[in-house]
Design a protein around this motif. Sequence first.
Motif, PDB file in Angstrom:
ATOM      1  N   MET A 245       0.959  -1.277   0.054  1.00 47.53           N
ATOM      2  CA  MET A 245      -0.416  -0.247   0.061  1.00 47.53           C
ATOM      3  C   MET A 245       0.850   1.112  -0.311  1.00 47.53           C
ATOM      4  SD  MET A 245      -2.675  -1.619   3.373  1.00 47.53           S
ATOM      5  CE  MET A 245      -0.443  -2.590   3.693  1.00 47.53           C
ATOM      6  N   GLU A 246       0.226   2.886  -0.913  1.00 48.79           N
ATOM      7  CA  GLU A 246       1.178   3.707  -0.634  1.00 48.79           C
ATOM      8  C   GLU A 246       0.454   3.823   0.757  1.00 48.79           C
ATOM      9  OE1 GLU A 246       0.002   5.829  -3.919  1.00 48.79           O
ATOM     10  OE2 GLU A 246       0.919   5.573  -4.986  1.00 48.79           O
ATOM     11  N   ASN A 247      -0.625   4.400   0.960  1.00 51.22           N
ATOM     12  CA  ASN A 247      -1.297   5.177   2.196  1.00 51.22           C
ATOM     13  C   ASN A 247      -2.206   3.879   3.625  1.00 51.22           C
ATOM     14  OD1 ASN A 247      -2.708   6.185   4.025  1.00 51.22           O
ATOM     15  ND2 ASN A 247      -3.282   8.128   2.660  1.00 51.22           N
ATOM     16  N   PRO A 248      -1.287   3.090   4.016  1.00 52.14           N
ATOM     17  CA  PRO A 248      -2.053   2.024   4.813  1.00 52.14           C
ATOM     18  C   PRO A 248      -3.158   2.728   5.499  1.00 52.14           C
ATOM     19  CG  PRO A 248       0.065   2.308   5.479  1.00 52.14           C
ATOM     20  CD  PRO A 248       0.195   3.451   4.205  1.00 52.14           C
ATOM     21  N   GLU A 249      -2.444   3.380   7.039  1.00 47.84           N
ATOM     22  CA  GLU A 249      -3.288   3.979   7.401  1.00 47.84           C
ATOM     23  C   GLU A 249      -5.154   4.575   6.614  1.00 47.84           C
ATOM     24  OE1 GLU A 249      -3.561   4.448  10.518  1.00 47.84           O
ATOM     25  OE2 GLU A 249      -1.272   4.380  10.895  1.00 47.84           O
ATOM     26  N   ASP A 250      -5.064   4.461   5.565  1.00 47.95           N
ATOM     27  CA  ASP A 250      -5.959   5.419   4.794  1.00 47.95           C
ATOM     28  C   ASP A 250      -6.984   4.100   4.662  1.00 47.95           C
ATOM     29  OD1 ASP A 250      -8.222   7.108   3.591  1.00 47.95           O
ATOM     30  OD2 ASP A 250      -7.490   5.828   1.407  1.00 47.95           O
ATOM     31  N   PHE A 251      -6.015   2.958   4.228  1.00 47.37           N
ATOM     32  CA  PHE A 251      -6.415   1.540   3.772  1.00 47.37           C
ATOM     33  C   PHE A 251      -7.309   1.021   4.982  1.00 47.37           C
ATOM     34  CE2 PHE A 251      -6.023  -2.981   3.590  1.00 47.37           C
ATOM     35  CZ  PHE A 251      -7.060  -3.386   2.147  1.00 47.37           C
ATOM     36  N   GLN A 252      -6.086   1.191   6.177  1.00 44.79           N
ATOM     37  CA  GLN A 252      -7.020   0.654   6.871  1.00 44.79           C
ATOM     38  C   GLN A 252      -8.450   0.981   7.739  1.00 44.79           C
ATOM     39  OE1 GLN A 252      -6.381  -2.327   8.069  1.00 44.79           O
ATOM     40  NE2 GLN A 252      -7.083  -2.531  10.883  1.00 44.79           N
ATOM     41  N   LYS A 253      -8.252   2.558   7.525  1.00 37.29           N
ATOM     42  CA  LYS A 253      -9.823   2.796   8.045  1.00 37.29           C
ATOM     43  C   LYS A 253     -10.842   2.560   6.928  1.00 37.29           C
ATOM     44  CE  LYS A 253      -7.071   7.174   9.482  1.00 37.29           C
ATOM     45  NZ  LYS A 253      -6.963   8.743   9.199  1.00 37.29           N
ATOM     46  N   LYS A 254     -10.590   2.775   5.809  1.00 34.53           N
ATOM     47  CA  LYS A 254     -11.375   1.842   4.826  1.00 34.53           C
ATOM     48  C   LYS A 254     -12.460   0.456   5.595  1.00 34.53           C
ATOM     49  CE  LYS A 254     -10.630   5.085   0.926  1.00 34.53           C
ATOM     50  NZ  LYS A 254     -10.439   5.236  -0.292  1.00 34.53           N
ATOM     51  N   PHE A 255     -11.251  -0.552   5.148  1.00 29.40           N
ATOM     52  CA  PHE A 255     -11.781  -1.280   5.215  1.00 29.40           C
ATOM     53  C   PHE A 255     -11.403  -2.751   6.845  1.00 29.40           C
ATOM     54  CE2 PHE A 255     -10.272   0.073   1.115  1.00 29.40           C
ATOM     55  CZ  PHE A 255     -11.705  -1.071   0.919  1.00 29.40           C
ATOM     56  N   GLN A 256     -10.857  -2.038   7.640  1.00 26.90           N
ATOM     57  CA  GLN A 256     -10.868  -2.659   8.678  1.00 26.90           C
ATOM     58  C   GLN A 256     -10.059  -4.539   8.998  1.00 26.90           C
ATOM     59  OE1 GLN A 256     -12.833  -2.612  11.782  1.00 26.90           O
ATOM     60  NE2 GLN A 256     -11.828  -1.816  13.336  1.00 26.90           N
ATOM     61  N   VAL A 257      -8.826  -4.222   8.040  1.00 30.40           N
ATOM     62  CA  VAL A 257      -8.537  -5.741   7.673  1.00 30.40           C
ATOM     63  C   VAL A 257      -7.538  -6.066   7.715  1.00 30.40           C
ATOM     64  CG1 VAL A 257      -7.946  -5.883   4.798  1.00 30.40           C
ATOM     65  CG2 VAL A 257      -8.710  -7.534   5.939  1.00 30.40           C
TER      66      VAL A 257
ATOM     67  N   ALA B 147      -3.919  -6.952   9.873  1.00 32.83           N
ATOM     68  CA  ALA B 147      -3.521  -8.252  11.082  1.00 32.83           C
ATOM     69  C   ALA B 147      -3.387  -7.863  12.033  1.00 32.83           C
ATOM     70  CB  ALA B 147      -3.751  -9.167  10.234  1.00 32.83           C
ATOM     71  N   MET B 148      -3.334  -7.938  13.154  1.00 39.77           N
ATOM     72  CA  MET B 148      -2.549  -7.486  14.516  1.00 39.77           C
ATOM     73  C   MET B 148      -0.968  -8.142  14.508  1.00 39.77           C
ATOM     74  SD  MET B 148      -4.226  -5.384  15.821  1.00 39.77           S
ATOM     75  CE  MET B 148      -3.813  -5.258  18.244  1.00 39.77           C
ATOM     76  N   ALA B 149       0.979  -7.944  14.479  1.00 37.90           N
ATOM     77  CA  ALA B 149       1.224  -8.544  15.096  1.00 37.90           C
ATOM     78  C   ALA B 149       0.776 -10.302  15.547  1.00 37.90           C
ATOM     79  CB  ALA B 149       2.237  -8.016  15.901  1.00 37.90           C
ATOM     80  N   ASP B 150       0.380 -10.621  15.926  1.00 37.60           N
ATOM     81  CA  ASP B 150       0.171 -11.552  16.409  1.00 37.60           C
ATOM     82  C   ASP B 150      -0.720 -12.040  15.008  1.00 37.60           C
ATOM     83  OD1 ASP B 150      -2.402 -10.773  17.008  1.00 37.60           O
ATOM     84  OD2 ASP B 150      -2.130 -10.915  18.788  1.00 37.60           O
ATOM     85  N   GLY B 151      -1.881 -11.775  14.485  1.00 42.87           N
ATOM     86  CA  GLY B 151      -2.344 -12.144  12.779  1.00 42.87           C
ATOM     87  C   GLY B 151      -3.740 -12.533  13.263  1.00 42.87           C
ATOM     88  N   SER B 152      -4.677 -12.076  14.488  1.00 41.53           N
ATOM     89  CA  SER B 152      -5.319 -11.543  14.910  1.00 41.53           C
ATOM     90  C   SER B 152      -5.931 -10.433  13.665  1.00 41.53           C
ATOM     91  CB  SER B 152      -5.661 -11.708  15.926  1.00 41.53           C
ATOM     92  OG  SER B 152      -4.962 -10.423  16.356  1.00 41.53           O
ATOM     93  N   CYS B 153      -7.568 -10.299  13.991  1.00 40.15           N
ATOM     94  CA  CYS B 153      -7.700  -9.262  13.453  1.00 40.15           C
ATOM     95  C   CYS B 153      -8.410  -7.819  15.178  1.00 40.15           C
ATOM     96  CB  CYS B 153      -9.441  -9.559  13.423  1.00 40.15           C
ATOM     97  SG  CYS B 153      -9.460 -10.727  11.633  1.00 40.15           S
ATOM     98  N   PRO B 154      -8.081  -6.805  14.238  1.00 46.43           N
ATOM     99  CA  PRO B 154      -7.732  -5.988  15.411  1.00 46.43           C
ATOM    100  C   PRO B 154      -9.148  -5.678  16.070  1.00 46.43           C
ATOM    101  CG  PRO B 154      -8.291  -5.089  12.824  1.00 46.43           C
ATOM    102  CD  PRO B 154      -7.742  -6.002  12.967  1.00 46.43           C
ATOM    103  N   THR B 155      -9.405  -5.045  17.250  1.00 43.48           N
ATOM    104  CA  THR B 155     -10.495  -4.859  17.568  1.00 43.48           C
ATOM    105  C   THR B 155     -11.390  -3.611  16.423  1.00 43.48           C
ATOM    106  OG1 THR B 155     -10.226  -2.305  19.412  1.00 43.48           O
ATOM    107  CG2 THR B 155      -9.827  -4.559  20.132  1.00 43.48           C
ATOM    108  N   ALA B 156     -12.755  -3.823  17.236  1.00 40.20           N
ATOM    109  CA  ALA B 156     -14.256  -2.856  16.848  1.00 40.20           C
ATOM    110  C   ALA B 156     -13.845  -1.161  16.326  1.00 40.20           C
ATOM    111  CB  ALA B 156     -15.565  -3.411  16.587  1.00 40.20           C
ATOM    112  N   LEU B 157     -12.832  -1.091  17.542  1.00 41.89           N
ATOM    113  CA  LEU B 157     -12.369   0.199  17.268  1.00 41.89           C
ATOM    114  C   LEU B 157     -11.194   0.738  17.062  1.00 41.89           C
ATOM    115  CD1 LEU B 157     -14.621   1.644  20.516  1.00 41.89           C
ATOM    116  CD2 LEU B 157     -14.830   1.424  18.393  1.00 41.89           C
ATOM    117  N   ASP B 158     -10.775  -0.042  16.651  1.00 42.10           N
ATOM    118  CA  ASP B 158      -8.974   0.245  15.899  1.00 42.10           C
ATOM    119  C   ASP B 158      -8.653   0.273  14.890  1.00 42.10           C
ATOM    120  OD1 ASP B 158      -6.642   0.603  15.857  1.00 42.10           O
ATOM    121  OD2 ASP B 158      -6.030  -1.885  17.046  1.00 42.10           O
ATOM    122  N   TYR B 159      -8.748   1.252  14.238  1.00 40.96           N
ATOM    123  CA  TYR B 159      -8.454   1.432  12.739  1.00 40.96           C
ATOM    124  C   TYR B 159      -7.255   2.024  11.902  1.00 40.96           C
ATOM    125  CZ  TYR B 159     -13.915   1.486  12.348  1.00 40.96           C
ATOM    126  OH  TYR B 159     -14.973   0.531  12.228  1.00 40.96           O
ATOM    127  N   SER B 160      -6.604   2.052  13.503  1.00 47.81           N
ATOM    128  CA  SER B 160      -4.951   2.253  12.452  1.00 47.81           C
ATOM    129  C   SER B 160      -4.409   0.933  12.137  1.00 47.81           C
ATOM    130  CB  SER B 160      -4.128   2.904  14.854  1.00 47.81           C
ATOM    131  OG  SER B 160      -3.013   3.064  14.156  1.00 47.81           O
TER     132      SER B 160
END
Length: 218
Positions: free
Chosen positions: A118-130, A132-145
């Motif tokens: 990605m060029e802009n991972p912050e924007d991508f995560q805000k739109k899709f929230q997909v 993974a965290m460092a351990d491979g799990s999904c972020p919490t519902a309020l984690d768009y970073s």
Amino acid sequence: MKNWWYYHKWYVIGGVLLLLIAADLLGNAFGWFRKSPDFQIAYIGEAPLPEDTVAALRKAFSSLAEDFNHDGEVLVQINQFICGSPENADVETANYQQAFEIALNGDINDCDSYFFLMENPEDFQKKFQVLAMADGSCPTALDYSAEGKVFPWDSCSLLSDMDLGDYTTTLFGHETSGSNQEILSQLYLGRRCFYGKEHTANADECSQLWNTLKGDFN
């Protein structure tokens, strides 16, 4: 039989040719005659990558991966999704970007790509929230970073130290060239998480490759 064949042979030959053509068309449409990729990478940026850079990207990852699906070849598929800036975009451009966003949603929903470049991972995560965290799990519902979920291309020496050559491309009638590493050094790499039971093909092997790359993080 000889008499029947004499009068009907061209019908039989024509029928066989039609069946072969139909089988070829169906096979190409459904990928029956093509090898499946070992894994897929989704590129998300404001402009498409040059063909030479796409080839270099395949080379980089195929040299680090193994034959995950055991078909005798390491195949890496690059899926490009062009998501330009919506600011001052005309109607045609806005529709074009919307079409790519729909295609990217399809890639995510179908669990096609495991890696995201990605060029802009912050924007991508805000739109899709997909991502993974460092351990491979999904972020919490309020984690768009995107923090802690991606790393810059040029921070991984396994990738950034490769000789990936140069690119040459023509844009608006003007030929430009440069280093493939220079383009890729502006990007960030992340991997996806899985909210449901459906996973990408060879997800465990892709996770091991991610750990190899992440372990080389400078």
